[in-house]
Scaffold this motif. Structure first.
Motif, PDB file in Angstrom:
ATOM      1  N   HIS A   1      34.347 -59.525  54.037  1.00  0.00           N
ATOM      2  CA  HIS A   1      32.784 -60.049  53.695  1.00  0.00           C
ATOM      3  C   HIS A   1      32.779 -60.897  52.681  1.00  0.00           C
TER       4      HIS A   1
ATOM      5  N   ASP B   1      38.259 -53.208  52.938  1.00  0.00           N
ATOM      6  CA  ASP B   1      37.065 -53.500  52.288  1.00  0.00           C
ATOM      7  C   ASP B   1      37.126 -53.635  50.742  1.00  0.00           C
ATOM      8  N   SER B   2      38.473 -54.103  50.336  1.00  0.00           N
ATOM      9  CA  SER B   2      38.361 -54.324  48.763  1.00  0.00           C
ATOM     10  C   SER B   2      37.862 -55.498  48.379  1.00  0.00           C
ATOM     11  N   THR B   3      37.440 -55.498  46.816  1.00  0.00           N
ATOM     12  CA  THR B   3      36.951 -56.773  46.644  1.00  0.00           C
ATOM     13  C   THR B   3      37.918 -57.728  46.131  1.00  0.00           C
TER      14      THR B   3
ATOM     15  N   GLU C   1      32.293 -55.767  49.140  1.00  0.00           N
ATOM     16  CA  GLU C   1      32.481 -54.780  49.899  1.00  0.00           C
ATOM     17  C   GLU C   1      31.692 -54.627  51.170  1.00  0.00           C
TER      18      GLU C   1
ATOM     19  N   GLU D   1      34.218 -62.279  47.604  1.00  0.00           N
ATOM     20  CA  GLU D   1      34.430 -61.247  48.636  1.00  0.00           C
ATOM     21  C   GLU D   1      33.756 -59.806  48.097  1.00  0.00           C
TER      22      GLU D   1
END
Length: 210
Positions: A166, A63-65, A99, A97
Protein backbone atom coordinates in the motif's frame (compact mmCIF):
# COMPACT_ATOMS: atom_id res chain seq x y z
CA UNK A 1 20.09 24.75 -16.25
CA UNK A 2 21.01 23.05 -13.00
CA UNK A 3 22.81 24.82 -10.20
CA UNK A 4 26.57 24.53 -10.33
CA UNK A 5 27.32 27.50 -8.12
CA UNK A 6 28.91 29.28 -11.07
CA UNK A 7 29.16 33.08 -10.88
CA UNK A 8 27.19 33.27 -14.13
CA UNK A 9 24.07 32.05 -12.33
CA UNK A 10 21.79 34.75 -10.91
CA UNK A 11 22.85 35.83 -7.43
CA UNK A 12 19.33 35.32 -6.05
CA UNK A 13 19.29 31.73 -7.30
CA UNK A 14 22.72 30.93 -5.88
CA UNK A 15 21.70 32.46 -2.53
CA UNK A 16 18.49 30.45 -2.48
CA UNK A 17 20.35 27.19 -3.12
CA UNK A 18 22.90 28.04 -0.43
CA UNK A 19 20.12 28.77 2.07
CA UNK A 20 18.92 25.17 1.82
CA UNK A 21 22.04 24.07 3.70
CA UNK A 22 20.74 25.84 6.82
CA UNK A 23 17.98 23.25 7.19
CA UNK A 24 18.05 21.11 10.32
CA UNK A 25 17.31 17.54 9.25
CA UNK A 26 16.63 14.70 11.67
CA UNK A 27 19.25 11.92 11.50
CA UNK A 28 16.83 9.25 10.26
CA UNK A 29 16.55 11.06 6.93
CA UNK A 30 19.33 11.09 4.36
CA UNK A 31 19.33 14.18 2.14
CA UNK A 32 21.54 14.96 -0.85
CA UNK A 33 21.54 16.76 -4.21
CA UNK A 34 20.05 14.98 -7.22
CA UNK A 35 19.63 15.85 -10.88
CA UNK A 36 16.69 18.26 -11.25
CA UNK A 37 14.13 18.04 -14.05
CA UNK A 38 14.83 20.04 -17.19
CA UNK A 39 12.78 22.64 -19.04
CA UNK A 40 10.50 23.49 -16.12
CA UNK A 41 12.28 26.77 -15.44
CA UNK A 42 15.42 28.59 -16.56
CA UNK A 43 17.19 27.48 -13.36
CA UNK A 44 16.53 24.50 -11.11
CA UNK A 45 18.01 22.60 -8.20
CA UNK A 46 16.82 19.44 -6.44
CA UNK A 47 17.48 17.37 -3.35
CA UNK A 48 16.45 13.81 -2.65
CA UNK A 49 15.51 12.47 0.77
CA UNK A 50 15.04 8.92 2.00
CA UNK A 51 13.97 7.14 5.18
CA UNK A 52 15.27 3.58 5.38
CA UNK A 53 13.40 0.52 6.63
CA UNK A 54 13.53 -0.33 10.31
CA UNK A 55 15.78 -3.32 9.68
CA UNK A 56 17.76 -4.96 6.93
CA UNK A 57 16.22 -8.44 7.08
CA UNK A 58 14.85 -10.14 3.99
CA UNK A 59 11.59 -11.16 5.71
CA UNK A 60 9.22 -8.27 5.04
CA UNK A 61 5.75 -8.68 6.60
CA UNK A 62 2.86 -8.16 4.20
CA UNK A 63 1.64 -4.98 5.92
CA UNK A 64 4.92 -3.60 7.19
CA UNK A 65 5.92 0.02 6.69
CA UNK A 66 8.58 0.06 3.99
CA UNK A 67 11.02 2.68 2.86
CA UNK A 68 9.88 6.22 2.21
CA UNK A 69 11.50 8.75 -0.08
CA UNK A 70 10.91 12.02 -1.83
CA UNK A 71 12.41 14.95 -3.65
CA UNK A 72 12.19 18.70 -3.31
CA UNK A 73 12.84 20.83 -6.38
CA UNK A 74 13.61 24.52 -6.51
CA UNK A 75 12.56 26.27 -9.72
CA UNK A 76 13.70 29.82 -10.45
CA UNK A 77 12.46 32.09 -13.21
CA UNK A 78 13.87 35.64 -12.96
CA UNK A 79 10.87 36.93 -14.91
CA UNK A 80 8.40 35.07 -12.73
CA UNK A 81 5.40 33.06 -13.90
CA UNK A 82 1.77 34.12 -13.54
CA UNK A 83 0.68 30.85 -11.94
CA UNK A 84 3.51 31.08 -9.40
CA UNK A 85 2.82 34.61 -8.19
CA UNK A 86 6.58 34.90 -7.65
CA UNK A 87 9.96 33.84 -8.99
CA UNK A 88 10.80 30.85 -6.75
CA UNK A 89 8.64 27.74 -6.92
CA UNK A 90 9.10 24.68 -4.70
CA UNK A 91 7.92 21.31 -6.05
CA UNK A 92 7.64 18.37 -3.67
CA UNK A 93 7.07 14.65 -4.17
CA UNK A 94 6.74 12.10 -1.37
CA UNK A 95 6.13 8.36 -1.64
CA UNK A 96 5.78 6.00 1.30
CA UNK A 97 4.57 2.50 1.95
CA UNK A 98 1.85 2.49 4.59
CA UNK A 99 0.08 -0.14 6.64
CA UNK A 100 -3.12 -1.69 5.30
CA UNK A 101 -5.30 -0.16 8.01
CA UNK A 102 -4.06 3.33 7.18
CA UNK A 103 -4.30 2.78 3.44
CA UNK A 104 -7.97 1.78 3.75
CA UNK A 105 -8.85 4.88 5.78
CA UNK A 106 -10.96 7.17 3.55
CA UNK A 107 -9.58 10.18 5.40
CA UNK A 108 -5.97 9.37 4.50
CA UNK A 109 -5.73 11.98 1.70
CA UNK A 110 -7.03 14.72 4.00
CA UNK A 111 -4.65 13.68 6.76
CA UNK A 112 -1.65 13.54 4.43
CA UNK A 113 -2.45 16.98 3.00
CA UNK A 114 -2.77 18.37 6.53
CA UNK A 115 0.79 17.21 7.23
CA UNK A 116 2.06 19.49 4.48
CA UNK A 117 -0.27 22.40 5.21
CA UNK A 118 0.62 22.35 8.92
CA UNK A 119 4.34 22.13 8.19
CA UNK A 120 4.10 25.17 5.90
CA UNK A 121 1.79 27.09 8.22
CA UNK A 122 -1.12 27.12 5.77
CA UNK A 123 -4.58 27.14 7.44
CA UNK A 124 -7.13 24.48 6.35
CA UNK A 125 -8.78 25.38 3.07
CA UNK A 126 -6.27 28.14 2.31
CA UNK A 127 -3.41 28.32 -0.19
CA UNK A 128 -1.14 30.80 1.61
CA UNK A 129 0.58 30.64 4.97
CA UNK A 130 -0.73 32.59 7.93
CA UNK A 131 1.55 34.98 9.86
CA UNK A 132 -0.11 33.67 13.01
CA UNK A 133 0.69 30.04 12.21
CA UNK A 134 1.92 28.28 15.32
CA UNK A 135 5.19 26.67 14.22
CA UNK A 136 8.84 27.41 14.75
CA UNK A 137 9.68 28.27 11.12
CA UNK A 138 9.68 31.79 9.78
CA UNK A 139 8.61 30.78 6.27
CA UNK A 140 5.94 32.32 4.09
CA UNK A 141 4.31 30.57 1.15
CA UNK A 142 1.56 31.24 -1.37
CA UNK A 143 -0.18 29.46 -4.27
CA UNK A 144 -0.03 26.05 -2.55
CA UNK A 145 -1.61 23.20 -4.50
CA UNK A 146 -1.22 19.48 -5.05
CA UNK A 147 -2.67 15.99 -4.96
CA UNK A 148 -2.63 12.99 -2.64
CA UNK A 149 -3.01 9.46 -4.01
CA UNK A 150 -3.40 6.17 -2.15
CA UNK A 151 -2.83 2.95 -4.08
CA UNK A 152 -2.66 -0.78 -3.48
CA UNK A 153 -0.37 -3.02 -5.51
CA UNK A 154 -0.69 -6.82 -5.68
CA UNK A 155 2.31 -8.87 -6.78
CA UNK A 156 1.97 -12.09 -8.75
CA UNK A 157 4.43 -14.69 -9.92
CA UNK A 158 8.16 -14.52 -9.43
CA UNK A 159 8.44 -10.92 -8.22
CA UNK A 160 10.39 -10.19 -5.07
CA UNK A 161 8.74 -8.31 -2.22
CA UNK A 162 5.54 -8.52 -0.20
CA UNK A 163 2.54 -9.89 -2.16
CA UNK A 164 0.47 -6.78 -1.34
CA UNK A 165 1.77 -3.26 -0.82
CA UNK A 166 0.00 0.00 0.00
CA UNK A 167 1.50 3.30 -1.08
CA UNK A 168 0.84 6.92 -0.38
CA UNK A 169 1.94 9.59 -2.87
CA UNK A 170 1.87 13.32 -2.30
CA UNK A 171 2.66 15.82 -5.04
CA UNK A 172 2.61 19.53 -4.26
CA UNK A 173 4.06 22.87 -5.19
CA UNK A 174 4.11 26.30 -3.64
CA UNK A 175 5.79 29.67 -4.08
CA UNK A 176 8.38 30.83 -1.56
CA UNK A 177 7.64 34.45 -0.66
CA UNK A 178 11.01 34.91 1.04
CA UNK A 179 13.11 33.28 -1.64
CA UNK A 180 16.45 33.83 0.07
CA UNK A 181 15.68 31.70 3.14
CA UNK A 182 14.63 28.24 2.00
CA UNK A 183 16.02 26.11 4.83
CA UNK A 184 12.63 26.08 6.53
CA UNK A 185 10.97 24.79 3.36
CA UNK A 186 13.30 21.79 3.30
CA UNK A 187 12.61 21.21 7.01
CA UNK A 188 8.85 21.28 6.34
CA UNK A 189 9.27 18.83 3.47
CA UNK A 190 11.25 16.43 5.67
CA UNK A 191 8.58 16.75 8.37
CA UNK A 192 5.99 15.52 5.88
CA UNK A 193 8.29 12.67 4.82
CA UNK A 194 8.74 11.72 8.49
CA UNK A 195 4.98 11.62 9.04
CA UNK A 196 4.42 9.54 5.91
CA UNK A 197 7.12 7.10 7.05
CA UNK A 198 5.50 6.78 10.47
CA UNK A 199 8.48 8.18 12.37
CA UNK A 200 7.77 9.45 15.88
CA UNK A 201 8.01 13.22 16.46
CA UNK A 202 11.57 14.52 16.52
CA UNK A 203 13.16 13.97 19.92
CA UNK A 204 10.78 11.12 20.84
CA UNK A 205 12.08 7.54 21.11
CA UNK A 206 9.77 4.67 20.29
CA UNK A 207 9.28 2.07 23.02
CA UNK A 208 11.32 -0.99 22.19
CA UNK A 209 13.70 0.95 19.95
CA UNK A 210 16.52 0.71 22.49
Amino acid sequence: MTSSGAPTEPADFRAAVASLTAARIRPEIEVGPIRPPQRLAPYSYAVGAEVGTADDTDDVPVDSTGSSFGRLILLYDPDGQEAWNGTMRMVAYVQAEVEAALAMDPLLPEVAWSWLADALGVPPGETSSSPEANHDRSIEVTALGGTVTSTTSVRYGDIAGPPRAHQLELRASWTAVNSLDLGGHLEAFCEVLSAAAGLPPAGVTELGAV
